[in-house]
Scaffold this active site. Sequence first.
Site, short mmCIF file in Angstrom:
data_model
loop_
_atom_site.label_atom_id
_atom_site.label_comp_id
_atom_site.label_asym_id
_atom_site.label_seq_id
_atom_site.Cartn_x
_atom_site.Cartn_y
_atom_site.Cartn_z
N GLU A 58 -8.95 -8.48 -0.58
CA GLU A 58 -8.82 -6.84 -0.66
C GLU A 58 -8.51 -6.05 0.66
O GLU A 58 -8.68 -5.10 0.82
CB GLU A 58 -10.11 -6.87 -1.20
CG GLU A 58 -10.49 -7.56 -2.12
CD GLU A 58 -9.39 -6.66 -3.18
OE1 GLU A 58 -9.47 -4.95 -3.12
OE2 GLU A 58 -9.64 -7.21 -4.16
N ASP A 76 -2.40 4.55 -3.89
CA ASP A 76 -2.59 3.65 -5.60
C ASP A 76 -2.80 5.09 -6.52
O ASP A 76 -2.73 4.28 -7.78
CB ASP A 76 -2.66 2.79 -5.78
CG ASP A 76 -4.50 3.28 -5.09
OD1 ASP A 76 -5.20 4.11 -4.71
OD2 ASP A 76 -4.75 2.58 -5.01
N THR A 81 -9.38 4.64 -1.80
CA THR A 81 -10.47 3.30 -1.32
C THR A 81 -11.69 2.95 -0.43
O THR A 81 -11.24 3.42 1.43
CB THR A 81 -9.52 2.39 -1.61
OG1 THR A 81 -8.48 2.36 -2.65
CG2 THR A 81 -10.62 1.34 -1.65
#
Length: 273
Positions: A58, A76, A81
């Site tokens: 990640e 994305d 995020t």
Amino acid sequence: MRHLSAPATRRTVLALFGTALAATPLLNPPHATASVRAIGLDDPTKKEIAMRLVSSAENSSLDWKAQYQYIEDIGDGRGYTAGIIGFCSGTGDMLDLVELYTDRKPGNVLAKYLPALREVDGSDSHDGLDPGFPGDWRRAARDAGFRRAQDDERDRVYFDPAVRQGKADGLRVLGQFAYYDAIVMHGDGGDPLSFRNIRKRALWTAKPPAQGGDEVTYLNAFLDARVWAMKQEEAHSDTSRVDMAQRVFLRGRNLDLNPPLDWKVYGDSYHIG
């Protein structure tokens, strides 16, 4: 390089998944507990290994604790995020996290963004978040209470359900980790690419130990199903976190994830001694 942590659909049933699965695993045969060794992925030493393995995929780093303050829009379609598990402003788990933090610490530096987080849920919009949200997220990450909230949401939604299901299926540490990594990326729910449907796909061809099957055979079937799911999305089409990590451990019959561990993800090599 930051990689995607979950498809956009993972939040469609997240609240149900977090509460219902906490009470009852998907499969819990009465003899399953006895078939699992005493040490599971929830053992503190094994859990630390799991956090580092996931962080290598990640965050391209074994230092998972450095990610509490992480935040960016990686383009994305999920908005911001952030944090140790890739909480997203567009998929609802970031909203859940900030709500939990605010319940515990009213008036915190992120509380004022709750209306905006509710509005942008399901989109990639930054409306009401810019320009201050990233800086305030990093500021909040200095607070042990916010870091604890991240830990708790990670465990409630992803880690604990994965370990429960893995133990119910009679899987040892590696199998429990394979479940956890799948839930981190795919979430759970009714869509064909969710964790529970990846597991169902595996069950078409092999039985887990709790149903009398061979553990290695079943885990190969599960990883085959996982790779199939990953290849359905361009963003997840690099399957090295399975092929160059989990399969490596499986081929070595390291079902308890005992160090030393050597693996590659997205071309980078990692080692836990």
